[in-house]
Motif scaffolding. Structure first.
Motif, PDB file in Angstrom:
ATOM      1  N   SER A 250       0.804  -1.082   0.025  1.00 45.97           N
ATOM      2  CA  SER A 250       0.003  -0.128   0.062  1.00 45.97           C
ATOM      3  C   SER A 250       0.535   1.531   0.142  1.00 45.97           C
ATOM      4  O   SER A 250       2.087   1.455   0.643  1.00 45.97           O
ATOM      5  CB  SER A 250      -0.583   0.208   1.120  1.00 45.97           C
ATOM      6  OG  SER A 250      -0.644  -0.065   2.128  1.00 45.97           O
ATOM      7  N   LYS A 251       0.675   2.842  -0.682  1.00 46.14           N
ATOM      8  CA  LYS A 251       0.688   3.718  -0.841  1.00 46.14           C
ATOM      9  C   LYS A 251       1.358   3.749   1.002  1.00 46.14           C
ATOM     10  O   LYS A 251       0.055   4.410   1.583  1.00 46.14           O
ATOM     11  CB  LYS A 251       0.493   4.268  -1.749  1.00 46.14           C
ATOM     12  CG  LYS A 251       0.997   5.755  -1.669  1.00 46.14           C
ATOM     13  CD  LYS A 251       0.311   6.667  -2.791  1.00 46.14           C
ATOM     14  CE  LYS A 251       0.522   7.896  -2.752  1.00 46.14           C
ATOM     15  NZ  LYS A 251      -0.283   9.055  -3.808  1.00 46.14           N
ATOM     16  N   PRO A 252       2.981   4.151   1.459  1.00 48.40           N
ATOM     17  CA  PRO A 252       3.255   5.161   2.987  1.00 48.40           C
ATOM     18  C   PRO A 252       2.100   6.128   2.603  1.00 48.40           C
ATOM     19  O   PRO A 252       1.662   7.067   1.829  1.00 48.40           O
ATOM     20  CB  PRO A 252       3.957   4.752   2.389  1.00 48.40           C
ATOM     21  CG  PRO A 252       5.136   4.433   1.205  1.00 48.40           C
ATOM     22  CD  PRO A 252       3.965   3.910   0.484  1.00 48.40           C
ATOM     23  N   GLU A 253       2.010   6.400   3.478  1.00 46.18           N
ATOM     24  CA  GLU A 253       0.754   7.768   4.469  1.00 46.18           C
ATOM     25  C   GLU A 253       1.496   8.707   3.794  1.00 46.18           C
ATOM     26  O   GLU A 253       1.269  10.205   3.695  1.00 46.18           O
ATOM     27  CB  GLU A 253       0.567   7.197   5.740  1.00 46.18           C
ATOM     28  CG  GLU A 253      -0.721   6.514   5.948  1.00 46.18           C
ATOM     29  CD  GLU A 253      -1.052   6.554   7.670  1.00 46.18           C
ATOM     30  OE1 GLU A 253      -0.332   7.352   8.409  1.00 46.18           O
ATOM     31  OE2 GLU A 253      -1.672   5.668   7.733  1.00 46.18           O
ATOM     32  N   ASP A 254       3.386   8.880   3.979  1.00 43.50           N
ATOM     33  CA  ASP A 254       3.692   9.953   3.917  1.00 43.50           C
ATOM     34  C   ASP A 254       4.344  10.382   2.849  1.00 43.50           C
ATOM     35  O   ASP A 254       5.331  10.916   2.384  1.00 43.50           O
ATOM     36  CB  ASP A 254       4.826  10.376   5.112  1.00 43.50           C
ATOM     37  CG  ASP A 254       5.717   9.184   4.726  1.00 43.50           C
ATOM     38  OD1 ASP A 254       6.017   7.612   4.452  1.00 43.50           O
ATOM     39  OD2 ASP A 254       7.182   9.113   5.708  1.00 43.50           O
ATOM     40  N   TRP A 255       4.113   9.693   1.901  1.00 42.22           N
ATOM     41  CA  TRP A 255       4.523   9.123   0.222  1.00 42.22           C
ATOM     42  C   TRP A 255       3.744  10.583  -0.376  1.00 42.22           C
ATOM     43  O   TRP A 255       2.463  10.729  -0.243  1.00 42.22           O
ATOM     44  CB  TRP A 255       4.401   8.022  -0.210  1.00 42.22           C
ATOM     45  CG  TRP A 255       4.279   8.158  -1.557  1.00 42.22           C
ATOM     46  CD1 TRP A 255       4.434   8.819  -2.542  1.00 42.22           C
ATOM     47  CD2 TRP A 255       5.440   7.471  -2.147  1.00 42.22           C
ATOM     48  NE1 TRP A 255       4.855   8.172  -3.687  1.00 42.22           N
ATOM     49  CE2 TRP A 255       5.925   7.396  -3.702  1.00 42.22           C
ATOM     50  CE3 TRP A 255       6.252   7.057  -1.636  1.00 42.22           C
ATOM     51  CZ2 TRP A 255       7.091   7.717  -4.434  1.00 42.22           C
ATOM     52  CZ3 TRP A 255       7.197   6.370  -2.590  1.00 42.22           C
ATOM     53  CH2 TRP A 255       7.440   7.206  -4.138  1.00 42.22           C
TER      54      TRP A 255
END
Length: 512
Positions: A279-284
């Motif tokens: 999943s796409k990291p939150e801080d991306w």
């Protein structure tokens, strides 16, 4: 009574000779200010400042290199030149590298007599010397130099002769004494702290490079290789002919036309797919980091199938392949061997029973160093080894023993309360390991472990082992992951080849 006078004069003369022999020819302790007795070079390149200073932890004074990354030059002219041709001569001095020595010299140049009108203020790297002796360390260089400049009587030119395989420079920051003993039998001995580290003979080609005595003959520089001189031991057989059926253009591998696509091959399935669990990291941040893409994993549908993606016939060895044709080699009937110019008498050759040393008219220190804190002391020239040993025992040894005990105490205290020099180096290396890119996901944890180790020095080895294990584990996973994917692809290839069937299919399996 009259008969007793010659005996008395003889005894007095012998006593005077003994007293004279016990005196050093030169001794500089720097107990007094060096200004007025030593001359600092006025050349622009020598900006380093010399100071008379105490050795750290002692009341003893020496000549100090006070600044980093500077060139230094200073010289002291002798009242009378010291001859090296008769009897024993001892060159000795003390050096303490108080801040270590990573790149620089700490040697002394023993200067030969200069031309009339020469000014000591002009002392520099080009000033001719007789002997250069002492520590030098930088990069791969780590040696106690002993270099003799000797005049060739045939040419009148001076040649530098370097002692082969000289001893290394002690690694610590303690005071050390360097001694060179020149004997009348052509022997030279190099001592460090009174212990012999090297023995050599001035006239031995095994001990000096280049040898003091030139070779009797040399290759004739005017001799030229004849145009018809053949150095080839083997030549292509001129009578050999390429066979008619030799096809140089045939490829090494060809497509296996008998192979068929295995049943169940998944043409529309890629070998790798996006990881569905990623999943796409939150801080991306798409603007800063770019569009996020899920990491790839092996397509699970390809595990049981013969293969995925576009099917292509495998390659096999071309039975018609022979490569480029070359005539076989035979012995060369015109072979004359490897040509060498003829030897002629060496015009620079001379015979020598002992070196023709130039006298020592001055002593100079001309160095470039990246470290400060280099302290010279107790510079001595003597014609008696006992004098040199006596001065070493009286001046250097007491200081060295104090320094050694202090070093031991500091190491013991560091082991109990803090970090030793060794431990500091270990932790510096560990911090560098933590910065390795493929360890980025583990960097925070690794640094936490290192910081714990710095607070508890007694577990340094355990910390070191832990970080090394993490490093090795991650590296193994990377390598193992690559190897696993390679094996899986290789397995799919073999399945494909097995589906081709027959003995040649089995052969292709072993080939791939």
């Amino acid at each position: 009574m009259m008969g007793g006078r010659p005996l008395l004069l003889l005894l007095v003369s012998a006593l005077l000779v003994q007293i004279r022999a016990s005196d050093p020819l030169l001794y500089e302790s720097f107990d007094e200010d060096f200004e007025g007795r030593w001359v600092v070079s006025k050349k622009d390149e020598y900006q380093g400042v010399w100071k008379r200073a105490k050795s750290d932890g002692h009341e003893d004074y020496g000549l100090l290199v006070s600044e980093k990354a500077r060139k230094y030059a200073i010289i002291k002219e002798l009242d009378e030149p010291v001859t090296l041709k008769d009897g024993t001569v001892v060159l000795q001095f003390e050096v303490r590298l108080q801040n270590g020595l990573e790149c620089g010299g700490a040697y002394i140049k023993y200067i030969r007599p200069q031309e009339a009108g020469w000014d000591a203020k002009e002392f520099d790297n080009e000033t001719p010397y007789t002997i250069m002796f002492g520590p030098d360390k930088c990069g791969s260089t780590n040696k106690v130099h002993f270099i003799l400049k000797h005049k060739n009587p045939k040419t009148g030119k001076y040649v530098e002769h370097h002692l082969k395989f000289p001893p290394s420079v002690p690694y610590d920051k303690l005071s050390h004494v360097y001694t060179a003993i020149l004997k009348p039998d052509n022997e030279v001995r190099i001592l460090i702290d009174g212990e012999e580290k090297k023995k050599a003979n001035f006239l031995s080609a095994d001990d000096f490079e280049p040898a003091l005595i030139p070779p009797k003959t040399i290759p004739d520089p005017d001799d030229k290789k004849p145009e018809d001189w053949d150095e080839r031991a083997k030549i292509p057989d001129p009578n050999a002919v390429k066979p008619d059926d030799w096809d140089e253009d045939a490829p090494m591998e060809i497509e296996d036309v008998e192979a068929t696509k295995p049943e169940g091959w998944l043409d529309d399935e890629p070998e790798e797919i996006d990881d569905p669990e990623a999943s796409k990291p939150e801080d991306w941040d798409d603007e800063e980091d770019g569009e996020w893409e899920a990491p790839k994993i092996d397509n699970p549908k390809c595990e049981e199938a013969p293969g995925c993606g576009e099917w292509k016939r495998p390659m096999k060895q071309n039975p018609a392949y022979k490569g480029k044709w070359h005539a076989p080699l035979i012995d060369n009937p015109n072979y004359k061997g490897i040509w060498k110019p003829q030897e002629i008498p060496n015009p620079e050759y001379f015979e020598l029973d002992k070196p023709d040393f130039d006298p020592i008219a001055a002593i100079g220190i001309e160095i470039w160093t990246m470290q400060d804190g280099i302290l010279f002391d107790n510079i001595l020239i003597a014609d008696d080894e006992k004098v040199a040993t006596s001065i070493l025992e009286k001046t250097w040894k007491p200081k060295y023993e104090v320094e050694k005990e202090k070093e031991k105490a500091e190491e013991a205290a560091a082991a109990a309360d803090g970090l030793s020099e060794f431990q500091k180096k270990v932790f510096d290396i560990l911090y560098k390991i933590a910065d390795v890119p493929f360890l980025a996901p583990y960097k925070t944890k690794i640094i936490d472990v290192i910081e714990k180790g710095e607070k508890q020095p007694n577990i340094t080895i355990g910390i070191l082992v832990s970080v090394v294990v993490v490093f090795a584990t991650v590296l193994f996973r990377i390598l193992f992951g690559v190897a696993t994917r390679w094996r899986k692809r290789r397995t799919r290839k073999r399945r494909l080849q097995r589906h081709a069937g027959g003995p040649e299919g089995r052969h292709r399996e072993s080939y791939f």
